[in-house]
Design a protein around this motif. Structure first.
Motif, short mmCIF file in Angstrom:
data_model
loop_
_atom_site.label_atom_id
_atom_site.label_comp_id
_atom_site.label_asym_id
_atom_site.label_seq_id
_atom_site.Cartn_x
_atom_site.Cartn_y
_atom_site.Cartn_z
N PHE A 18 44.18 -37.26 -11.08
CA PHE A 18 43.42 -38.02 -11.83
C PHE A 18 42.43 -38.84 -10.97
CE2 PHE A 18 43.30 -42.29 -14.33
CZ PHE A 18 42.26 -42.04 -15.25
N GLU A 163 41.21 -38.76 -18.44
CA GLU A 163 42.67 -38.01 -18.02
C GLU A 163 43.97 -38.82 -17.84
OE1 GLU A 163 40.23 -37.95 -15.82
OE2 GLU A 163 38.99 -36.20 -15.99
N ASP A 165 47.09 -41.33 -17.86
CA ASP A 165 48.79 -41.09 -18.57
C ASP A 165 49.11 -42.28 -19.39
OD1 ASP A 165 50.81 -39.14 -18.61
OD2 ASP A 165 51.97 -40.18 -17.29
N ASN A 168 46.33 -42.09 -23.14
CA ASN A 168 46.39 -40.77 -23.92
C ASN A 168 47.87 -40.41 -24.47
OD1 ASN A 168 43.65 -39.16 -23.60
ND2 ASN A 168 43.96 -39.87 -21.48
#
Length: 326
Positions: A18, A163, A165, A168
């Motif tokens: 990421f 992106e 974690d 999202n």
């Protein structure tokens, strides 16, 4: 637009992750050739379009294998280590990856005369923590500074971006479930930091624009509780979901079951981490070992979250074009 190549090589361990992809893009724009040192180069091919043809080259390397590290950094003017794991799986153990791995990289840099090493740790790194993740992050920092006293170490809070974690994951859960869990009541404080701001700090350090031998703590402009973060996420994706308190004891019991899955949603170690706030320390603030000291103005969650969480709205990204109902 990328500058003409400057003939210098920077090796980035964990470059396919990421934070890595954002860091590599910035370095490519500045004209560096980049070796993205990863365990599986075939899974890092998405990095190559970030630069000119041949500018970004994935190479096979593991922080568990000293010879592969030696080959990956040979001839580099700077080395960046972004390798880290959120949970253990197979041979990927916290001690191996986050303590011994950084030690190997730092030792090799010292042996090869590479003077610039940038190491990514995390706020909460503490050898006395109940979390093995935090313990090994602290051990990695110590190993790096023991071998390379002029290294730059960055400790970010929770990193957000396209992106990530965190947002999202909960955005996806909000699409499926009528409620979201607030572990420990949602009182844990975070200082979420935008991935581009972290990548910029790392790139600047690789260019020796940052004073070495220090541990910098990177937090965004807002301190927010776990509950406030989820509330903002729900507001951004225009969904109403119940936020249900989940005591640490119950969360720990659930984590024991969930961590048996290949990609666990929650582990006991993560529950232990959530028992402490994840914010920039008073010491770092007073000593300006923060974005302020680096001359970087961090972006807010409110400015960035709508740019990538719109896919979780009831009608997807197209809902962004609709006026909000009064």
């Amino acid at each position: 637009m990328a500058q003409a190549l400057n003939g210098k090589i920077i090796t980035v361990f964990g470059g396919s992750g990421f934070i890595g992809r954002h860091t590599i893009r910035i370095l490519a724009e500045r004209g560096y050739s980049i070796r993205a040192a990863v365990r599986r180069p075939d899974l890092a091919e998405h990095l190559q379009p970030l630069g000119a043809v041949g500018q970004i080259m994935p190479v096979a390397a593991s922080v568990r294998n000293k010879k592969s590290v030696e080959k990956a950094v040979e001839g580099a003017c700077a080395v960046i280590n972004l390798v880290g794991i959120l949970y253990e799986a197979g041979a990927q153990k916290f001690d191996t990856v986050q303590a011994k791995g950084p030690a190997t990289i730092a030792d090799v840099c010292k042996e090869q005369g590479i003077e610039t090493l940038v190491h990514l740790s995390a706020i909460g790194a503490d050898e006395n923590s109940k979390s093995v993740y935090a313990q090994t992050k602290a051990a990695g920092e110590k190993a790096v500074l023991d071998a390379m006293p002029n290294a730059v170490i960055f400790r970010p809070s929770i990193v957000f971006g396209p992106e990530d974690d965190f947002f999202n994951r909960f955005g996806s859960m909000a699409q499926l479930f009528p409620m979201l869990p607030l572990i420990g009541g949602g009182h844990t404080k975070f200082q979420p930091v935008y991935v581009e701001d972290v990548a910029l700090a790392i790139a600047n350090a690789a260019e020796r624009q940052v004073e070495g031998g220090k541990v910098y703590e990177l937090g965004g402009p807002e301190v927010a509780s776990f509950k406030q973060c989820l509330s903002l996420m729900l507001e951004t994706i225009r969904r109403k979901r119940a936020l249900v308190s989940l005591p640490f004891l119950i969360a720990r019991i659930q984590a024991k079951f969930l961590q048996m899955f290949p990609k666990p949603m929650l582990t006991v170690d993560q529950v232990n981490l959530l028992k402490r706030d994840n914010v920039v320390s008073k010491e770092a603030l007073s000593e300006k070992r923060t974005f302020e000291g680096l001359g970087i103005e961090p972006h807010s969650m409110e400015a960035i979250l709508p740019t990538y969480l719109d896919k979780f709205r009831p009608h997807g990204q197209y809902e962004a074009q609709k006026p909000l109902k009064s």
